[in-house]
Design an enzyme around this catalytic site. Structure first.
Site, PDB file in Angstrom:
ATOM      1  N   ASP A  49      20.568 -18.786  32.330  1.00  0.00           N
ATOM      2  CA  ASP A  49      20.479 -17.675  32.152  1.00  0.00           C
ATOM      3  C   ASP A  49      19.540 -16.883  32.074  1.00  0.00           C
ATOM      4  OD1 ASP A  49      23.048 -17.483  30.803  1.00  0.00           O
ATOM      5  OD2 ASP A  49      22.326 -17.421  29.132  1.00  0.00           O
ATOM      6  N   LEU A  62      23.271 -15.757  23.003  1.00  0.00           N
ATOM      7  CA  LEU A  62      22.336 -13.815  23.451  1.00  0.00           C
ATOM      8  C   LEU A  62      21.772 -14.379  24.029  1.00  0.00           C
ATOM      9  CD1 LEU A  62      22.584 -12.619  19.599  1.00  0.00           C
ATOM     10  CD2 LEU A  62      24.285 -11.462  21.660  1.00  0.00           C
ATOM     11  N   LYS A  83      21.493 -10.533  25.363  1.00  0.00           N
ATOM     12  CA  LYS A  83      22.890  -9.821  25.682  1.00  0.00           C
ATOM     13  C   LYS A  83      23.868 -10.262  25.641  1.00  0.00           C
ATOM     14  CE  LYS A  83      23.542 -15.066  27.019  1.00  0.00           C
ATOM     15  NZ  LYS A  83      25.002 -15.196  27.179  1.00  0.00           N
ATOM     16  N   SER A 117      15.831 -17.386  27.236  1.00  0.00           N
ATOM     17  CA  SER A 117      16.079 -17.179  28.176  1.00  0.00           C
ATOM     18  C   SER A 117      15.756 -15.834  28.933  1.00  0.00           C
ATOM     19  CB  SER A 117      18.261 -17.516  28.522  1.00  0.00           C
ATOM     20  OG  SER A 117      18.712 -18.604  28.656  1.00  0.00           O
TER      21      SER A 117
HETATM   22  O1  C5P Z   1      20.582 -24.194  31.579  1.00  0.00           O
HETATM   23  P1  C5P Z   1      20.493 -24.024  29.910  1.00  0.00           P
HETATM   24  O2  C5P Z   1      19.590 -24.751  29.612  1.00  0.00           O
HETATM   25  O3  C5P Z   1      21.020 -22.576  29.327  1.00  0.00           O
HETATM   26  O4  C5P Z   1      21.702 -25.071  29.646  1.00  0.00           O
HETATM   27  C1  C5P Z   1      22.366 -25.588  28.898  1.00  0.00           C
HETATM   28  C2  C5P Z   1      22.674 -26.381  29.104  1.00  0.00           C
HETATM   29  O5  C5P Z   1      25.150 -25.568  28.785  1.00  0.00           O
HETATM   30  C3  C5P Z   1      23.285 -27.401  30.178  1.00  0.00           C
HETATM   31  O6  C5P Z   1      22.231 -28.391  29.656  1.00  0.00           O
HETATM   32  C4  C5P Z   1      24.951 -28.072  29.582  1.00  0.00           C
HETATM   33  O7  C5P Z   1      25.170 -28.624  29.475  1.00  0.00           O
HETATM   34  C5  C5P Z   1      25.408 -26.591  29.708  1.00  0.00           C
HETATM   35  N1  C5P Z   1      25.743 -25.517  31.072  1.00  0.00           N
HETATM   36  C6  C5P Z   1      27.053 -25.642  31.718  1.00  0.00           C
HETATM   37  N2  C5P Z   1      26.486 -24.949  32.925  1.00  0.00           N
HETATM   38  C7  C5P Z   1      26.089 -24.333  32.966  1.00  0.00           C
HETATM   39  C8  C5P Z   1      25.153 -23.310  31.912  1.00  0.00           C
HETATM   40  C9  C5P Z   1      24.985 -24.544  31.104  1.00  0.00           C
HETATM   41  O8  C5P Z   1      27.392 -27.168  31.364  1.00  0.00           O
HETATM   42  N3  C5P Z   1      26.875 -23.215  33.707  1.00  0.00           N
END
Ligand code: C5P
Length: 301
Positions: free
Chosen positions: A147, A108, A15, A112
């Protein structure tokens, strides 16, 4: 198809964030976002098959290396789906095969997307009465990463909240995309830790402009509307990214766009200028390549 033809070979598209605003920190430690996501033609191939041996076995192939340990998002997706389904397990074991092409740590969404493809495959492997209902499936996806719900939905969407409250949006004709990954990856959490206060977009209607430009397939208008508030945190978290961005801007002759928390920069060239632009950035970014936005993703069975 790197993993060969088969009924369970699914595309896991990458993405781009065409627009991304960070509104502030949430009580759960995440950040509230407003972002316009589009799927790309570039993607991984994911194949999921029932297996006689117990457990979930992961096989990796393709030009991009990823760790195969328990943190692998495709593995975690299979385990989380089995756990949400509850006993008895529908298969003795599972075999997940990933052909990786999407750079890791590139913003990218490759991991996810692999996770979402595994969830879709598993849903299609069991009879309709045994599938997870949509809210439970969304909950599993959300638990795997902010994501993942976008990739389950398929197609372009605006994400709000953590990025997982999604509204599908119209996308016009496919756009040519020049991807310019930095020669290193970015850790998303590290970039978010470097967010300092709010940096409001210069145009309060920036997202509206980007949405209208996407619906028309207007690359120049999308470039003009582009905004990513994670650019500054990414440069604070990875000081070398500042220099990389400046070098890419000089090579392209205009400011590049940024997807997610990086480290991939991109441009939306007119199709006729893409090859020449690729030639100009190749020395800075050995992984640079041309792809296109994808009209839609695969629907959830
Ligand atoms: O959800 P994901 O594991 O992809 O996110 C990785 C990190 O990015 C999270 O642990 C968080 O620290 C940060 N993040 C955030 N706000 C979001 C998405 C991700 O702070 N909306």
């Amino acid at each position: 198809m790197g993993v060969g033809p088969g009924p369970r070979a699914l595309d896991a598209p990458a993405k781009l964030n065409l627009w991304l605003d960070v509104l502030g920190r949430r009580p759960d430690g995440y950040h509230d976002l407003e972002s316009l996501f589009v799927p790309l033609e570039l993607g991984d191939d994911v194949r999921v098959e029932p297996a006689a041996a117990p457990g979930v076995a992961l096989e990796l192939e393709g030009p991009v290396a990823v760790p195969a340990g328990p943190d692998n998002l495709a593995l975690r997706a299979a385990r989380a789906w089995l756990e949400a389904l509850g006993p008895p397990p529908p298969f003795p074991g599972l075999r997940v095969r990933l052909h990786k092409r999407v750079p890791v740590g590139g913003g990218l969404g490759g991991g996810s997307s692999d996770a979402a493809a595994v969830l879709r495959a598993l849903q299609s492997l069991v009879p309709p009465g045994r599938r997870l209902p949509a809210p439970a499936l969304h909950g599993v996806a959300r638990g795997l990463g902010a994501d993942v719900p976008f990739f389950l939905l398929g197609g372009a969407a605006v994400g709000r909240g953590r990025g997982d409250e999604l509204t599908p949006v119209a996308a016009g004709p496919p756009l040519t995309v020049l991807l310019v990954p930095a020669p290193w990856g970015h850790e998303t959490a590290r970039v978010f830790r470097h967010v300092e206060g709010r940096r409001p977009p210069p145009d309060p209607d920036g997202l509206g402009r980007a949405l209208r430009a996407l619906a028309r397939g207007d690359a120049a208008a999308l470039r003009a509307a582009h905004w990513n508030a994670l650019a500054w945190p990414a440069m604070r978290a990875y000081p070398a990214f500042t220099r990389f961005t400046a070098d890419v801007e000089r090579a392209l002759g205009r400011a590049p766009c940024l997807t997610g928390s990086g480290s991939t920069l991109y441009d939306l060239p007119d199709p006729g200028e893409a090859e020449a632009a690729l030639g100009r950035v190749a020395r800075l970014s050995p992984g640079a390549r041309i792809t296109r936005t994808a009209a839609s993703g695969a629907p959830v069975p």
